[in-house]
Design a protein around this motif. Sequence first.
Motif, PDB file in Angstrom:
ATOM      1  N   VAL A  20     -18.393 126.331 -12.322  1.00 41.64           N
ATOM      2  CA  VAL A  20     -19.600 125.527 -12.158  1.00 41.64           C
ATOM      3  C   VAL A  20     -19.179 124.060 -12.166  1.00 41.64           C
ATOM      4  CG1 VAL A  20     -21.920 125.074 -12.988  1.00 41.64           C
ATOM      5  CG2 VAL A  20     -20.869 127.301 -13.443  1.00 41.64           C
ATOM      6  N   ASP A  21     -19.115 123.467 -10.975  1.00 45.10           N
ATOM      7  CA  ASP A  21     -18.776 122.047 -10.866  1.00 45.10           C
ATOM      8  C   ASP A  21     -19.831 121.368  -9.997  1.00 45.10           C
ATOM      9  OD1 ASP A  21     -18.187 122.774  -8.259  1.00 45.10           O
ATOM     10  OD2 ASP A  21     -16.037 122.372  -8.402  1.00 45.10           O
ATOM     11  N   SER A  22     -19.565 120.136  -9.576  1.00 42.76           N
ATOM     12  CA  SER A  22     -20.632 119.449  -8.840  1.00 42.76           C
ATOM     13  C   SER A  22     -20.819 120.010  -7.431  1.00 42.76           C
ATOM     14  CB  SER A  22     -20.425 117.943  -8.825  1.00 42.76           C
ATOM     15  OG  SER A  22     -19.121 117.641  -8.433  1.00 42.76           O
ATOM     16  N   ALA A  23     -19.879 120.866  -6.961  1.00 43.86           N
ATOM     17  CA  ALA A  23     -20.084 121.530  -5.678  1.00 43.86           C
ATOM     18  C   ALA A  23     -21.016 122.730  -5.832  1.00 43.86           C
ATOM     19  CB  ALA A  23     -18.745 121.973  -5.093  1.00 43.86           C
ATOM     20  N   THR A  24     -20.962 123.403  -6.980  1.00 45.36           N
ATOM     21  CA  THR A  24     -21.716 124.651  -7.138  1.00 45.36           C
ATOM     22  C   THR A  24     -22.950 124.517  -8.030  1.00 45.36           C
ATOM     23  OG1 THR A  24     -20.269 125.305  -8.973  1.00 45.36           O
ATOM     24  CG2 THR A  24     -19.647 126.075  -6.787  1.00 45.36           C
ATOM     25  N   GLU A  29     -28.764 125.295 -10.356  1.00 42.62           N
ATOM     26  CA  GLU A  29     -30.018 124.640 -10.719  1.00 42.62           C
ATOM     27  C   GLU A  29     -31.177 125.182  -9.885  1.00 42.62           C
ATOM     28  OE1 GLU A  29     -29.663 120.460 -11.238  1.00 42.62           O
ATOM     29  OE2 GLU A  29     -31.743 120.229 -11.869  1.00 42.62           O
ATOM     30  N   SER A  30     -30.925 125.424  -8.591  1.00 51.95           N
ATOM     31  CA  SER A  30     -32.041 125.898  -7.759  1.00 51.95           C
ATOM     32  C   SER A  30     -32.403 127.348  -8.072  1.00 51.95           C
ATOM     33  CB  SER A  30     -31.773 125.671  -6.272  1.00 51.95           C
ATOM     34  OG  SER A  30     -30.880 126.620  -5.785  1.00 51.95           O
ATOM     35  N   LYS A  31     -31.398 128.172  -8.439  1.00 51.93           N
ATOM     36  CA  LYS A  31     -31.702 129.564  -8.833  1.00 51.93           C
ATOM     37  C   LYS A  31     -32.496 129.581 -10.149  1.00 51.93           C
ATOM     38  CE  LYS A  31     -29.104 132.059  -5.845  1.00 51.93           C
ATOM     39  NZ  LYS A  31     -29.681 132.907  -4.817  1.00 51.93           N
ATOM     40  N   ALA A  56     -21.804 118.606 -14.342  1.00 50.93           N
ATOM     41  CA  ALA A  56     -22.828 118.955 -13.341  1.00 50.93           C
ATOM     42  C   ALA A  56     -23.545 120.244 -13.753  1.00 50.93           C
ATOM     43  CB  ALA A  56     -22.191 119.119 -11.966  1.00 50.93           C
ATOM     44  N   GLY A  57     -22.787 121.185 -14.325  1.00 56.44           N
ATOM     45  CA  GLY A  57     -23.391 122.420 -14.820  1.00 56.44           C
ATOM     46  C   GLY A  57     -24.262 122.155 -16.037  1.00 56.44           C
ATOM     47  N   LEU A  58     -23.783 121.270 -16.922  1.00 53.80           N
ATOM     48  CA  LEU A  58     -24.565 120.924 -18.111  1.00 53.80           C
ATOM     49  C   LEU A  58     -25.894 120.302 -17.692  1.00 53.80           C
ATOM     50  CD1 LEU A  58     -21.768 119.254 -20.316  1.00 53.80           C
ATOM     51  CD2 LEU A  58     -22.481 121.667 -20.266  1.00 53.80           C
ATOM     52  N   ARG A  59     -25.834 119.477 -16.652  1.00 52.97           N
ATOM     53  CA  ARG A  59     -27.029 118.811 -16.154  1.00 52.97           C
ATOM     54  C   ARG A  59     -28.070 119.837 -15.680  1.00 52.97           C
ATOM     55  NH1 ARG A  59     -27.464 113.643 -13.401  1.00 52.97           N
ATOM     56  NH2 ARG A  59     -29.400 113.644 -12.253  1.00 52.97           N
ATOM     57  N   ALA A  60     -27.583 120.857 -14.937  1.00 51.18           N
ATOM     58  CA  ALA A  60     -28.487 121.910 -14.447  1.00 51.18           C
ATOM     59  C   ALA A  60     -29.136 122.632 -15.624  1.00 51.18           C
ATOM     60  CB  ALA A  60     -27.705 122.899 -13.574  1.00 51.18           C
TER      61      ALA A  60
ATOM     62  N   GLU B  17       1.767 114.013  -5.806  1.00 53.62           N
ATOM     63  CA  GLU B  17       0.591 113.344  -5.236  1.00 53.62           C
ATOM     64  C   GLU B  17      -0.192 114.254  -4.317  1.00 53.62           C
ATOM     65  OE1 GLU B  17       1.648 109.674  -3.339  1.00 53.62           O
ATOM     66  OE2 GLU B  17       3.019 109.134  -4.962  1.00 53.62           O
ATOM     67  N   LEU B  18      -1.493 114.003  -4.265  1.00 52.03           N
ATOM     68  CA  LEU B  18      -2.386 114.788  -3.411  1.00 52.03           C
ATOM     69  C   LEU B  18      -3.464 113.847  -2.878  1.00 52.03           C
ATOM     70  CD1 LEU B  18      -3.631 117.765  -2.692  1.00 52.03           C
ATOM     71  CD2 LEU B  18      -5.094 117.319  -4.656  1.00 52.03           C
ATOM     72  N   THR B  19      -3.813 114.006  -1.617  1.00 46.53           N
ATOM     73  CA  THR B  19      -4.942 113.253  -1.067  1.00 46.53           C
ATOM     74  C   THR B  19      -5.920 114.245  -0.459  1.00 46.53           C
ATOM     75  OG1 THR B  19      -3.506 111.381  -0.558  1.00 46.53           O
ATOM     76  CG2 THR B  19      -5.637 111.441   0.549  1.00 46.53           C
ATOM     77  N   VAL B  20      -7.180 114.122  -0.842  1.00 43.49           N
ATOM     78  CA  VAL B  20      -8.204 115.025  -0.291  1.00 43.49           C
ATOM     79  C   VAL B  20      -9.408 114.196   0.166  1.00 43.49           C
ATOM     80  CG1 VAL B  20      -7.580 117.035  -1.713  1.00 43.49           C
ATOM     81  CG2 VAL B  20      -9.299 115.424  -2.554  1.00 43.49           C
ATOM     82  N   PRO B  21     -10.216 114.743   1.077  1.00 40.64           N
ATOM     83  CA  PRO B  21     -11.444 114.050   1.464  1.00 40.64           C
ATOM     84  C   PRO B  21     -12.389 113.894   0.265  1.00 40.64           C
ATOM     85  CG  PRO B  21     -10.940 115.835   2.998  1.00 40.64           C
ATOM     86  CD  PRO B  21     -10.017 115.993   1.817  1.00 40.64           C
ATOM     87  N   ALA B  22     -13.172 112.828   0.293  1.00 38.89           N
ATOM     88  CA  ALA B  22     -14.136 112.573  -0.783  1.00 38.89           C
ATOM     89  C   ALA B  22     -15.350 113.466  -0.581  1.00 38.89           C
ATOM     90  CB  ALA B  22     -14.537 111.096  -0.786  1.00 38.89           C
ATOM     91  N   ASP B  23     -15.188 114.712  -0.995  1.00 41.13           N
ATOM     92  CA  ASP B  23     -16.210 115.741  -0.769  1.00 41.13           C
ATOM     93  C   ASP B  23     -16.122 116.688  -1.966  1.00 41.13           C
ATOM     94  OD1 ASP B  23     -17.324 118.294  -0.021  1.00 41.13           O
ATOM     95  OD2 ASP B  23     -17.124 117.753   2.092  1.00 41.13           O
ATOM     96  N   VAL B  24     -17.262 116.969  -2.592  1.00 42.24           N
ATOM     97  CA  VAL B  24     -17.223 117.780  -3.820  1.00 42.24           C
ATOM     98  C   VAL B  24     -16.596 119.158  -3.606  1.00 42.24           C
ATOM     99  CG1 VAL B  24     -19.095 116.631  -5.078  1.00 42.24           C
ATOM    100  CG2 VAL B  24     -19.643 118.507  -3.491  1.00 42.24           C
ATOM    101  N   ARG B  25     -16.564 119.635  -2.365  1.00 44.57           N
ATOM    102  CA  ARG B  25     -15.958 120.946  -2.138  1.00 44.57           C
ATOM    103  C   ARG B  25     -14.458 120.934  -2.386  1.00 44.57           C
ATOM    104  NH1 ARG B  25     -18.141 122.051   3.732  1.00 44.57           N
ATOM    105  NH2 ARG B  25     -17.508 119.873   3.799  1.00 44.57           N
TER     106      ARG B  25
END
Lengths: 110, 153
Positions: A20-24, A29-31, A56-60, B17-25
């Motif tokens: 559970v991170d800010s991606a998931t 939260e919606s479920k 992010a999970g704590l927030r949900a 070192e690692l570089t990734v796009p600024a995207d939560v995924r």
Amino acid sequence: MEIATQDFKRVAVMAVSGRVDSATAPELESKLRELVDAGKTQIVLDLRNVEYMSSAGLRAMVSTLKAVKRVNGDLRLANPSPRVEEVLRLAGLTSIFSIHPSQEEAVASF
Amino acid sequence: MDQVTSAPGTGDFAQAELTVPADVRYLVIIRRFIHEAAQVLGAATKSIDDLVQAADELATNAILHGYRGQLGWIEVAVRPAGGDLLVILRDQAPPFDPRLVPEPDLSLPLERRPVGGLGVYLSRILTDEIRYHALPAGGNEVILVKRGVRAAK
């Protein structure tokens, strides 16, 4: 992250697994929101298979707790791993969540 | 800025070192990378978990509140320093010093608790020190320090 919801007479049990991170967390939260909107406000969140929990999970969880408390419901937690329990403690949330060592005990507490 | 690259057997000068796009995924990749690199560097498991979470919280902040959906990158480096372990995060988002965020009041009752604002706080209490530099060309560098977590060579 995967979510499985079981509906009992008085309590809905939502089992979360994975990360559970800010991606998931928005999906979690919606479920939870769907349950609350359907009038299911006595909820057990089973955290047994949660490998990772960010703020992010704590927030949900806090946002859902606020919503259900307003209508005399509750969101109770079951089975947090030692790590997740530590994160809850560090974030000052062990005093506002009712936390139980098993899903059965959390369900029976309602 | 020093750009020391990995070389076998160079001890404190080795850096992954690692570089990734600024995207939560991509947060999951940042977490795995730090986890693996910290293991290679001989850090204790508890310290690795702390550093991984602290970095995830701050990278999330940079992605959601720094870049705000704009295209960008997050650079991550894991570096040993004697018995200490450093995780360095760089972005090109507007200046943001995580050390200046006020601490949340954890004694408030539920009704008065904000739902969020715990990420930066967690990153601070999970590490021993956070250093911050606004990069001269724009962007931010945050260094997370965990002390005495490796068997120093």
